[in-house]
Design a protein around this motif. Structure first.
Motif, PDB file in Angstrom:
ATOM      1  N   GLY A 210      -0.678 -10.310  26.213  1.00  0.00           N
ATOM      2  CA  GLY A 210      -0.699  -9.315  27.279  1.00  0.00           C
ATOM      3  C   GLY A 210      -0.173  -7.962  26.848  1.00  0.00           C
ATOM      4  O   GLY A 210      -0.021  -7.062  27.683  1.00  0.00           O
ATOM      5  N   LEU A 211       0.102  -7.809  25.551  1.00  0.00           N
ATOM      6  CA  LEU A 211       0.596  -6.532  25.054  1.00  0.00           C
ATOM      7  C   LEU A 211      -0.561  -5.553  24.894  1.00  0.00           C
ATOM      8  O   LEU A 211      -1.676  -5.939  24.520  1.00  0.00           O
ATOM      9  N   ASP A 212      -0.300  -4.299  25.175  1.00  0.00           N
ATOM     10  CA  ASP A 212      -1.272  -3.243  24.900  1.00  0.00           C
ATOM     11  C   ASP A 212      -1.289  -3.030  23.391  1.00  0.00           C
ATOM     12  O   ASP A 212      -0.234  -2.863  22.769  1.00  0.00           O
ATOM     13  N   VAL A 213      -2.482  -3.035  22.804  1.00  0.00           N
ATOM     14  CA  VAL A 213      -2.575  -2.936  21.351  1.00  0.00           C
ATOM     15  C   VAL A 213      -1.865  -1.692  20.827  1.00  0.00           C
ATOM     16  O   VAL A 213      -1.249  -1.715  19.750  1.00  0.00           O
ATOM     17  N   ASP A 214      -1.900  -0.603  21.579  1.00  0.00           N
ATOM     18  CA  ASP A 214      -1.253   0.628  21.116  1.00  0.00           C
ATOM     19  C   ASP A 214       0.270   0.561  21.225  1.00  0.00           C
ATOM     20  O   ASP A 214       0.959   1.413  20.656  1.00  0.00           O
ATOM     21  N   ASP A 215       0.795  -0.453  21.919  1.00  0.00           N
ATOM     22  CA  ASP A 215       2.241  -0.597  22.019  1.00  0.00           C
ATOM     23  C   ASP A 215       2.844  -1.243  20.775  1.00  0.00           C
ATOM     24  O   ASP A 215       4.053  -1.121  20.535  1.00  0.00           O
ATOM     25  N   PHE A 216       2.019  -1.967  19.995  1.00  0.00           N
ATOM     26  CA  PHE A 216       2.591  -2.651  18.833  1.00  0.00           C
ATOM     27  C   PHE A 216       1.840  -2.401  17.526  1.00  0.00           C
ATOM     28  O   PHE A 216       2.404  -2.559  16.442  1.00  0.00           O
ATOM     29  N   ALA A 217       0.568  -1.978  17.586  1.00  0.00           N
ATOM     30  CA  ALA A 217      -0.226  -1.851  16.361  1.00  0.00           C
ATOM     31  C   ALA A 217       0.326  -0.793  15.415  1.00  0.00           C
ATOM     32  O   ALA A 217       0.207  -0.918  14.188  1.00  0.00           O
ATOM     33  N   SER A 218       0.942   0.246  15.962  1.00  0.00           N
ATOM     34  CA  SER A 218       1.457   1.319  15.108  1.00  0.00           C
ATOM     35  C   SER A 218       2.665   0.874  14.297  1.00  0.00           C
ATOM     36  O   SER A 218       3.071   1.562  13.360  1.00  0.00           O
ATOM     37  N   ARG A 219       3.268  -0.281  14.623  1.00  0.00           N
ATOM     38  CA  ARG A 219       4.413  -0.782  13.867  1.00  0.00           C
ATOM     39  C   ARG A 219       4.014  -1.935  12.956  1.00  0.00           C
ATOM     40  O   ARG A 219       4.888  -2.583  12.354  1.00  0.00           O
ATOM     41  N   LEU A 220       2.728  -2.201  12.818  1.00  0.00           N
ATOM     42  CA  LEU A 220       2.265  -3.187  11.841  1.00  0.00           C
ATOM     43  C   LEU A 220       2.101  -2.467  10.508  1.00  0.00           C
ATOM     44  O   LEU A 220       1.478  -1.414  10.425  1.00  0.00           O
ATOM     45  N   SER A 221       2.663  -3.020   9.461  1.00  0.00           N
ATOM     46  CA  SER A 221       2.511  -2.416   8.139  1.00  0.00           C
ATOM     47  C   SER A 221       1.927  -3.452   7.181  1.00  0.00           C
ATOM     48  O   SER A 221       1.847  -4.645   7.501  1.00  0.00           O
ATOM     49  N   PHE A 222       1.543  -2.989   6.003  1.00  0.00           N
ATOM     50  CA  PHE A 222       0.899  -3.865   5.015  1.00  0.00           C
ATOM     51  C   PHE A 222       1.638  -3.769   3.678  1.00  0.00           C
ATOM     52  O   PHE A 222       2.426  -2.853   3.442  1.00  0.00           O
ATOM     53  N   PHE A 223       1.344  -4.725   2.823  1.00  0.00           N
ATOM     54  CA  PHE A 223       2.007  -4.835   1.520  1.00  0.00           C
ATOM     55  C   PHE A 223       0.958  -5.285   0.504  1.00  0.00           C
ATOM     56  O   PHE A 223       0.438  -6.388   0.600  1.00  0.00           O
ATOM     57  N   TRP A 224       0.654  -4.411  -0.453  1.00  0.00           N
ATOM     58  CA  TRP A 224      -0.427  -4.682  -1.404  1.00  0.00           C
ATOM     59  C   TRP A 224       0.095  -4.873  -2.819  1.00  0.00           C
ATOM     60  O   TRP A 224       1.053  -4.232  -3.252  1.00  0.00           O
ATOM     61  N   ASP A 225      -0.575  -5.744  -3.535  1.00  0.00           N
ATOM     62  CA  ASP A 225      -0.342  -5.958  -4.960  1.00  0.00           C
ATOM     63  C   ASP A 225      -1.130  -4.918  -5.744  1.00  0.00           C
ATOM     64  O   ASP A 225      -2.291  -4.652  -5.439  1.00  0.00           O
ATOM     65  N   ILE A 226      -0.497  -4.306  -6.750  1.00  0.00           N
ATOM     66  CA  ILE A 226      -1.198  -3.342  -7.594  1.00  0.00           C
ATOM     67  C   ILE A 226      -1.349  -3.954  -8.980  1.00  0.00           C
ATOM     68  O   ILE A 226      -0.398  -4.032  -9.757  1.00  0.00           O
ATOM     69  N   HIS A 227      -2.560  -4.365  -9.268  1.00  0.00           N
ATOM     70  CA  HIS A 227      -2.868  -5.156 -10.462  1.00  0.00           C
ATOM     71  C   HIS A 227      -3.272  -4.243 -11.616  1.00  0.00           C
ATOM     72  O   HIS A 227      -3.129  -3.018 -11.558  1.00  0.00           O
ATOM     73  N   ASN A 228      -3.805  -4.847 -12.665  1.00  0.00           N
ATOM     74  CA  ASN A 228      -4.092  -4.104 -13.897  1.00  0.00           C
ATOM     75  C   ASN A 228      -5.351  -3.248 -13.852  1.00  0.00           C
ATOM     76  O   ASN A 228      -5.430  -2.244 -14.554  1.00  0.00           O
ATOM     77  N   ASP A 229      -6.355  -3.657 -13.076  1.00  0.00           N
ATOM     78  CA  ASP A 229      -7.622  -2.916 -13.074  1.00  0.00           C
ATOM     79  C   ASP A 229      -7.436  -1.627 -12.274  1.00  0.00           C
ATOM     80  O   ASP A 229      -7.525  -1.609 -11.049  1.00  0.00           O
ATOM     81  N   PHE A 230      -7.187  -0.559 -12.987  1.00  0.00           N
ATOM     82  CA  PHE A 230      -6.733   0.699 -12.419  1.00  0.00           C
ATOM     83  C   PHE A 230      -7.628   1.191 -11.283  1.00  0.00           C
ATOM     84  O   PHE A 230      -7.176   1.425 -10.161  1.00  0.00           O
ATOM     85  N   PHE A 231      -8.916   1.374 -11.537  1.00  0.00           N
ATOM     86  CA  PHE A 231      -9.809   1.969 -10.550  1.00  0.00           C
ATOM     87  C   PHE A 231     -10.060   1.019  -9.377  1.00  0.00           C
ATOM     88  O   PHE A 231     -10.190   1.459  -8.232  1.00  0.00           O
ATOM     89  N   GLU A 232     -10.105  -0.275  -9.649  1.00  0.00           N
ATOM     90  CA  GLU A 232     -10.307  -1.234  -8.564  1.00  0.00           C
ATOM     91  C   GLU A 232      -9.134  -1.199  -7.583  1.00  0.00           C
ATOM     92  O   GLU A 232      -9.326  -1.302  -6.372  1.00  0.00           O
ATOM     93  N   GLU A 233      -7.928  -1.028  -8.108  1.00  0.00           N
ATOM     94  CA  GLU A 233      -6.760  -0.984  -7.223  1.00  0.00           C
ATOM     95  C   GLU A 233      -6.770   0.272  -6.355  1.00  0.00           C
ATOM     96  O   GLU A 233      -6.443   0.222  -5.168  1.00  0.00           O
ATOM     97  N   VAL A 234      -7.137   1.415  -6.940  1.00  0.00           N
ATOM     98  CA  VAL A 234      -7.252   2.642  -6.145  1.00  0.00           C
ATOM     99  C   VAL A 234      -8.289   2.453  -5.040  1.00  0.00           C
ATOM    100  O   VAL A 234      -8.062   2.786  -3.866  1.00  0.00           O
TER     101      VAL A 234
END
Length: 563
Positions: free
Chosen positions: A277-301
């Protein structure tokens, strides 16, 4: 009468045909040339030797790229890029006791780090106190041991929590550790609304790849939405989840799988919040992500650029978010631990520097650079300082942060961004066809896909199809370079047992029992559990006591056999 548009269309067709002819002639000459076996793929696909405007013909610069700080955020989420603010420089820190890690935190802050990232030991990750029988031999070994509010108070002693941003990498018992942190801040006189930081709290990727869980899937998802709901009202600056592709990639996923599986998890969390029942705009702005940066330089960009675009489009078009802040994907990045080698460990400094460059060119908001010794042990202060200096050289000496999305418009990077987006969308369709993320986890579909990818990558290394410098090529006969390592003794275990015994003797045990009973009742109802967990934390109930109270109601997770 011929219009200007007609003339432009004719000219464009002529130019396109001329380019096709030039590419065909180049291809003929290329294939007649003497070629070395590069044996290189972008995760799973062979890399073409050259890219041109033909590979980006479908790209609409307005719709697909836009400007930095504007939808669809392909080129970054801030209009000022790093000219407005550099990324937050973090180093993962956590070992031994809370006192040990507190000293390391202060060392890092004194050397220019701008945010704290906390690693917990394995008992804490699993929700066990340091004196629990299952904790034996593991206390303080892979991170800091935190068993109660008292430990959290010591961990941040002398560090003003209204002035630092803190990231905590924990998932199964994340809501409990967050309660400890909030209660520790209250002891400093800092209210929740002033706290900045992130709790990882991404349980879906634990079932998928990392395997540090406490409760079954459905109650675990309920606890995460409890964090969303409570955080939106009381801790608006805090990121209540860091949806993590890092561990999915470290387990063996390709870049496309990391992208798709992580975003699918993110969409599942959004759907559960909306169902609450939450409004998506009440919580979506506080969702963050965490990415792995691997060896293939251009693919990661390209992966980071594609991730922003996919998230923005789905949040706006599928989930009805109206706020641009909900469309923006904010993320932390970490260089790939799985790429570090025990052989020739100084080479890891070079690997990390290139990976850090890819993260910055991809527009990360926060970055952790691994230390050269992390494949062997927890990092020493010297190794951590080199890793931090790597970021500082990149930030202040290279000029890279001065231009936003400097690889934007590259035929290769744009084609790769489009390809990764298309592969992710195809994997979304497969996920929907099997019944969604939860069903896919229950059936082992995600786990099998990641395992197959990991096995293929290991085969490529063993067959020398993928070169790892110092491991399967350029191996030296001389004795390996030895570097100082951090060793964690058994003293931490003894100290933690003594601290916990003292805590239980001095606290109000009747109050603890009362608070734990109230938590059990909240778990049986539909109430938000966060206020009850906070009350338990304030009374100095321990981590395992709180976990056990919830487990009495929710049960424990037992992984099905998939292989």
């Amino acid at each position: 009468m011929t219009s200007i548009r007609d003339v432009d269309d004719v000219n464009a067709k002529v130019e396109l045909e001329r380019l096709r002819a030039e590419v065909a002639e180049w291809r003929r000459r290329y294939e007649k040339g003497e070629l070395r076996d590069v044996a290189f793929t972008n995760s799973a696909r062979e890399v073409e030797p050259q890219f041109s405007a033909l590979d980006t013909a479908s790209l609409d610069p307005v719709v697909d790229l836009g400007m930095p700080g504007a939808y669809p955020f392909t080129r970054g989420i801030h209009p000022t890029g790093y000219r407005g603010k550099l990324w937050t420089m973090r180093q993962f820190a956590g070992f031994g006791s809370a006192r040990d890690t507190n000293r390391r935190f202060k060392f890092l802050l004194e050397h220019g780090q701008t945010g704290l990232s906390t690693a917990f030991d394995f008992p804490t990750l699993m929700g066990y106190d340091s004196d629990h029988p299952r904790s034996e031999g593991e206390v303080g070994k892979t991170g800091v041991a935190i068993s109660s509010l008292a430990d959290m108070e010591t961990l941040f002693e002398g560090i003003p929590l209204d002035e630092v941003s803190t990231s905590m990498t924990i998932n199964g018992p994340a809501i409990i550790l967050w309660a400890f942190y909030i209660a520790a801040a209250e002891k400093q006189g800092v209210p929740p609304e002033k706290l900045r930081g992130t709790i990882q709290n991404d349980i879906l990727k634990e079932y998928m790849a990392q395997h540090a869980w406490c409760f079954p899937i459905e109650p675990a998802l309920r606890l995460i939405v409890d964090c969303f709901e409570w955080g939106a009202k009381h801790a608006p600056l805090w990121n209540t989840i860091s949806i993590s592709g890092y561990h999915i990639r470290e387990a063996g996923a390709t870049a496309a799988q990391e992208l798709a599986f992580t975003l699918a998890d993110g969409f599942t969390y959004v759907e559960r919040g909306i169902e609450r029942g939450l409004d998506v705009d009440d919580f979506a702005s506080r969702l963050s992500f965490f990415w792995d940066i691997h060896n293939d330089f251009f693919e990661e960009v390209a992966k980071l650029r594609a991730a922003r675009r996919i998230w923005a489009r789905h949040l706006r078009e599928k989930y009805g978010a109206k706020s641009p802040r909900s469309w923006m994907m904010r993320f932390h990045s970490q260089t790939a631990g799985v790429t570090l080698t025990a052989q020739q460990p100084m080479n890891n400094v070079v690997r990390v520097a290139y990976q850090a460059l890819a993260a910055v060119l991809g527009g990360t908001q926060s970055l952790h650079t691994n230390s050269m010794d992390e494949t062997l042990a927890l990092p020493t202060e010297q190794a951590v300082q080199v890793a931090l200096r790597t970021q500082q050289v990149l930030a202040y000496e290279t000029g890279v942060p001065n231009v936003m999305d400097p690889l934007g418009g590259s035929y290769y990077v744009e084609a790769l961004t489009d390809r990764l987006e298309a592969e992710a969308e195809a994997l979304f369709e497969e996920t929907a066809a099997i019944g969604g993320v939860v069903r896919g986890l229950e059936d082992g579909w995600f786990q099998r896909r990641i395992a197959e990818s990991a096995a293929r990558q290991q085969w490529e290394i063993e067959q020398h199809r993928k070169v790892i410098v110092g491991v399967n090529r350029f191996v030296t006969e001389e004795p390996e370079l030895s570097i100082p390592l951090l060793r964690i003794g058994e003293q931490v275990d003894h100290e933690q047992r003594e601290r916990l015994a003292k805590l239980r003797a001095e606290r109000d045990n009747a109050l603890c029992d009362q608070r734990l009973d109230a938590l059990r009742e909240a778990c049986r109802s539909s109430a938000n559990t966060m206020p009850y967990i906070l009350d338990c934390a304030r009374a100095y109930c321990t981590l395992y006591e709180i976990r056990a109270a919830m487990e009495d109601v929710f049960g424990a997770y037992r992984e099905p056999v998939f292989f």
